[in-house]
Design a protein around this motif. Structure first.
Motif, PDB file in Angstrom:
ATOM      1  N   ALA A 372       0.848  -1.192   0.000  1.00 28.42           N
ATOM      2  CA  ALA A 372       0.000   0.000   0.000  1.00 28.42           C
ATOM      3  C   ALA A 372       0.884   1.242   0.000  1.00 28.42           C
ATOM      4  CB  ALA A 372      -0.911   0.008   1.218  1.00 28.42           C
ATOM      5  N   ALA A 373       0.523   2.209  -0.838  1.00 33.68           N
ATOM      6  CA  ALA A 373       1.267   3.463  -0.922  1.00 33.68           C
ATOM      7  C   ALA A 373       0.302   4.631  -0.775  1.00 33.68           C
ATOM      8  CB  ALA A 373       2.011   3.565  -2.251  1.00 33.68           C
ATOM      9  N   SER A 374       0.740   5.680  -0.105  1.00 32.99           N
ATOM     10  CA  SER A 374      -0.100   6.875   0.055  1.00 32.99           C
ATOM     11  C   SER A 374       0.767   8.121   0.051  1.00 32.99           C
ATOM     12  CB  SER A 374      -0.905   6.801   1.351  1.00 32.99           C
ATOM     13  OG  SER A 374      -0.055   6.754   2.478  1.00 32.99           O
ATOM     14  N   GLU A 375       0.165   9.211  -0.424  1.00 31.22           N
ATOM     15  CA  GLU A 375       0.897  10.482  -0.511  1.00 31.22           C
ATOM     16  C   GLU A 375      -0.097  11.636  -0.477  1.00 31.22           C
ATOM     17  OE1 GLU A 375       4.505  12.335  -3.186  1.00 31.22           O
ATOM     18  OE2 GLU A 375       2.956  11.142  -4.210  1.00 31.22           O
ATOM     19  N   THR A 376       0.192  12.615   0.359  1.00 31.68           N
ATOM     20  CA  THR A 376      -0.652  13.801   0.411  1.00 31.68           C
ATOM     21  C   THR A 376      -0.312  14.709  -0.761  1.00 31.68           C
ATOM     22  OG1 THR A 376      -0.779  13.699   2.827  1.00 31.68           O
ATOM     23  CG2 THR A 376      -1.334  15.798   1.795  1.00 31.68           C
ATOM     24  N   VAL A 377      -1.319  15.063  -1.539  1.00 31.99           N
ATOM     25  CA  VAL A 377      -1.113  15.879  -2.740  1.00 31.99           C
ATOM     26  C   VAL A 377      -2.119  17.025  -2.748  1.00 31.99           C
ATOM     27  CG1 VAL A 377      -0.237  13.952  -4.103  1.00 31.99           C
ATOM     28  CG2 VAL A 377      -2.683  14.440  -4.097  1.00 31.99           C
ATOM     29  N   SER A 378      -1.869  18.001  -3.601  1.00 29.70           N
ATOM     30  CA  SER A 378      -2.809  19.109  -3.809  1.00 29.70           C
ATOM     31  C   SER A 378      -3.428  18.940  -5.177  1.00 29.70           C
ATOM     32  CB  SER A 378      -2.087  20.454  -3.717  1.00 29.70           C
ATOM     33  OG  SER A 378      -1.550  20.656  -2.428  1.00 29.70           O
ATOM     34  N   ASP A 379      -4.758  18.950  -5.244  1.00 28.65           N
ATOM     35  CA  ASP A 379      -5.425  18.778  -6.531  1.00 28.65           C
ATOM     36  C   ASP A 379      -5.492  20.104  -7.276  1.00 28.65           C
ATOM     37  OD1 ASP A 379      -7.407  20.259  -5.316  1.00 28.65           O
ATOM     38  OD2 ASP A 379      -8.857  18.614  -5.194  1.00 28.65           O
ATOM     39  N   ASP A 380      -6.216  20.136  -8.377  1.00 30.74           N
ATOM     40  CA  ASP A 380      -6.281  21.325  -9.230  1.00 30.74           C
ATOM     41  C   ASP A 380      -6.852  22.540  -8.498  1.00 30.74           C
ATOM     42  OD1 ASP A 380      -5.228  19.857 -11.273  1.00 30.74           O
ATOM     43  OD2 ASP A 380      -7.190  19.288 -12.100  1.00 30.74           O
ATOM     44  N   SER A 381      -7.608  22.301  -7.439  1.00 29.80           N
ATOM     45  CA  SER A 381      -8.201  23.412  -6.685  1.00 29.80           C
ATOM     46  C   SER A 381      -7.355  23.766  -5.471  1.00 29.80           C
ATOM     47  CB  SER A 381      -9.614  23.041  -6.229  1.00 29.80           C
ATOM     48  OG  SER A 381      -9.567  21.932  -5.355  1.00 29.80           O
ATOM     49  N   GLU A 384      -5.832  19.891  -0.346  1.00 26.27           N
ATOM     50  CA  GLU A 384      -4.993  18.743  -0.039  1.00 26.27           C
ATOM     51  C   GLU A 384      -5.818  17.460   0.011  1.00 26.27           C
ATOM     52  OE1 GLU A 384      -2.567  19.148   3.397  1.00 26.27           O
ATOM     53  OE2 GLU A 384      -1.002  20.227   2.303  1.00 26.27           O
ATOM     54  N   LYS A 385      -5.322  16.455  -0.694  1.00 27.43           N
ATOM     55  CA  LYS A 385      -5.950  15.148  -0.702  1.00 27.43           C
ATOM     56  C   LYS A 385      -4.874  14.086  -0.568  1.00 27.43           C
ATOM     57  CE  LYS A 385      -9.988  16.313  -3.554  1.00 27.43           C
ATOM     58  NZ  LYS A 385     -10.761  15.957  -4.772  1.00 27.43           N
ATOM     59  N   SER A 386      -5.313  12.852  -0.381  1.00 30.41           N
ATOM     60  CA  SER A 386      -4.360  11.759  -0.241  1.00 30.41           C
ATOM     61  C   SER A 386      -4.509  10.786  -1.400  1.00 30.41           C
ATOM     62  CB  SER A 386      -4.584  11.035   1.093  1.00 30.41           C
ATOM     63  OG  SER A 386      -3.659   9.988   1.249  1.00 30.41           O
ATOM     64  N   ALA A 387      -3.457  10.676  -2.205  1.00 29.68           N
ATOM     65  CA  ALA A 387      -3.448   9.681  -3.282  1.00 29.68           C
ATOM     66  C   ALA A 387      -3.089   8.330  -2.663  1.00 29.68           C
ATOM     67  CB  ALA A 387      -2.433  10.064  -4.344  1.00 29.68           C
ATOM     68  N   LYS A 388      -3.802   7.278  -3.094  1.00 32.91           N
ATOM     69  CA  LYS A 388      -3.559   5.954  -2.512  1.00 32.91           C
ATOM     70  C   LYS A 388      -3.527   4.885  -3.598  1.00 32.91           C
ATOM     71  CE  LYS A 388      -5.699   6.962   1.997  1.00 32.91           C
ATOM     72  NZ  LYS A 388      -6.750   6.561   2.963  1.00 32.91           N
ATOM     73  N   LEU A 389      -2.608   3.942  -3.423  1.00 26.45           N
ATOM     74  CA  LEU A 389      -2.494   2.803  -4.338  1.00 26.45           C
ATOM     75  C   LEU A 389      -2.299   1.538  -3.519  1.00 26.45           C
ATOM     76  CD1 LEU A 389      -2.024   1.461  -7.158  1.00 26.45           C
ATOM     77  CD2 LEU A 389       0.410   2.043  -6.876  1.00 26.45           C
ATOM     78  N   VAL A 390      -3.115   0.529  -3.785  1.00 30.59           N
ATOM     79  CA  VAL A 390      -2.942  -0.782  -3.154  1.00 30.59           C
ATOM     80  C   VAL A 390      -2.754  -1.808  -4.268  1.00 30.59           C
ATOM     81  CG1 VAL A 390      -3.970  -2.582  -1.717  1.00 30.59           C
ATOM     82  CG2 VAL A 390      -4.340  -0.172  -1.141  1.00 30.59           C
TER      83      VAL A 390
END
Length: 477
Positions: A372-381, A384-390
């Motif tokens: 599992a991977a996660s990263e706090t990112v900023s979207d186009d607006s 802050e959101k968290s991108a996640k990949l499992v």
């Protein structure tokens, strides 16, 4: 002729004893009748089935205990045609607070069900209604008792899923939260296992297909994107589409396929989030289903939010792709291993080799088979959101052989995966179905002789002996 004194006969000792015994019998019979009536009204029963198939789980009880809305279960059944197994479980709900069971005979109330559903009644259906919001769910008999068939169309097994369906319906009409995931198509994906689909539905997660080759963007109502065992690679455009989706806080769940063709773009997407795909498939003679099946892995479960309640459970995957963490990972990215092989594991890259012994071309382990991977990112607006990949090393992680029962940890991990990806604040109530198949009891030949002797010979002779002894002693008096 001797005159009979009737008055004296009523005063005799034998009459008094007989009268007392008759009175006691009448009182006992009356007590039994009254007790049966009371117990019948109280709906008291004991579930003597081996795995308590008619007893509600703590999950259901806790859910109903925490409800603020009242629920009515309308049991749509013609009087006299009730299915015993369904009725037993429904009565369990009726004994809990916030839930009321009410029978509705479709013959007497032919238009009642039309207030809640357009579907046709099948005989023993249930309509679950939230009395406050008027939200409702229709549960068919065929969903509560299911039957499997073999290649000759002969019935092979029955499963009881009354609790799973009713509890999911109760949660569905009371939960203010629902999620949606999109399943990619166009890459030779494996059909989603029916058990996994059922789990998602019970968890208030709806699904829809998405052909990413023709999509301009991932739909805005997507809580997660699911790639289930794709055989073919993403196109460059699809890679860009999904990569952009994740950079804006998107969530992706990927089940790999060991038989897939080379997937450069899919591997590139995983690499961006610190997960490296190892060539070949994993062989592990130490942590496997059995030494004869070293490709059916039994990995070690590592601590994580996803594996929280399954760290001591058995988890299985078959034909698995190995995973490792990339050597260089950016500081903003968190990469965790969920499931790991033994140190003796290796990845077989020569598909023509048949030996389970390690050969020169094999890649040495250990490996992860779930990450599992996660990263706090900023979207186009700029929010802050968290991108996640499992990523799981095999789509068999969700196969019904492993996920249809709480005997293994697969089910719990899959549900936790969906909750973690979708930021679900609610617990998933995906209670597994239970088998109605009759289990054959085998008795050893020696035990048969012992029990036959005891029940057919010894006990009858003992009863006769005791009776003869009592008779003989009374006769001597």
């Amino acid at each position: 002729m001797k005159k009979i004194n009737v008055k004296q006969s009523f005063a005799s000792r034998s009459f008094k004893m007989g009268g007392f015994q008759t009175l006691v019998m009448v009182i006992v019979i009356a007590l039994v009748v009254v007790l049966n009536l009371i117990v019948g009204k109280m709906n008291l029963s004991v579930d003597l089935s081996s795995d308590k198939i008619y007893t509600l789980t703590e999950e259901s009880k806790e859910l109903i205990k925490g409800l603020s809305d009242d629920i009515i279960l309308y049991y749509m059944c013609q009087s006299g045609n009730e299915v015993e197994q369904i009725e037993k479980v429904l009565n369990e709900y009726d004994s809990l607070s916030h839930v009321t069971l009410e029978k509705k005979d479709p013959v007497v109330y032919p238009n009642f069900a039309k207030n809640y559903t357009d579907e046709e009644l099948t005989g023993n259906d249930v309509i679950v209604v939230n009395t406050k919001t008027k939200a409702s769910r229709f549960v068919k008999q065929a969903e509560m008792i299911t039957q499997g068939y073999n290649s000759t169309y002969t019935a092979t097994s029955n499963t009881l899923d009354v609790e799973g369906q009713i509890t999911a319906a109760i949660w569905g009409v009371t939960s203010r939260e629902s999620k949606k995931i999109y399943l990619t198509t166009g890459h030779g994906e494996v059909d989603l296992d029916s058990e996994f689909e059922n789990m998602l539905e019970k968890s208030n997660i709806s699904t829809d297909a998405l052909e990413t080759k023709s999509a301009d963007k991932i739909p805005e109502d997507s809580d997660a994107l699911l790639l289930y065992g794709p055989m073919y690679d993403l196109t460059d455009e699809e890679y860009t589409l999904i990569s952009s989706y994740m950079k804006n806080g998107g969530r992706v769940l990927l089940f790999l396929n060991a038989e897939a063709e080379e997937q450069k773009n899919l591997n590139k997407l995983m690499t961006e989030y610190g997960i490296h795909r190892v060539n070949g498939y994993v062989v592990d003679t130490q942590q496997c289903y059995s030494p004869a099946y070293p490709t059916i892995l039994q990995p070690t479960v590592k601590e994580h939010d996803i594996t929280g309640d399954a760290t001591d459970a058995l988890v299985y995957q078959a034909n698995v792709v190995g995973l490792t963490k990339e050597a260089a990972v950016r500081s903003t990215l968190t990469v965790d291993s969920l499931l790991e092989t033994s140190v003796e594991a290796f990845s077989r890259t020569d598909m023509t080799a048949s030996s389970i012994e390690r050969i020169e071309s094999d890649i040495a382990g250990p490996f992860s088979v779930g990450m599992a991977a996660s990263e706090t990112v900023s979207d186009d607006s700029s929010e802050e959101k968290s991108a996640k990949l499992v990523v799981y090393g095999s789509y068999t992680m969700a196969d019904k052989s492993f996920a249809s029962t709480t005997q293994f940890g697969n089910r719990s991990i899959l549900l936790n995966t969906m909750n973690w990806l979708c930021d679900s604040k609610s617990k998933s109530f995906a209670i597994p179905a239970r088998s109605l198949d009759m289990q054959q009891v085998s008795i050893e030949a020696s035990d048969k002789i012992v029990w036959t002797s005891l029940l057919v010979v010894i006990l009858p002779l003992a009863v006769l002996g005791i009776g003869f002894t009592i008779w003989f002693r009374r006769r001597k008096r």
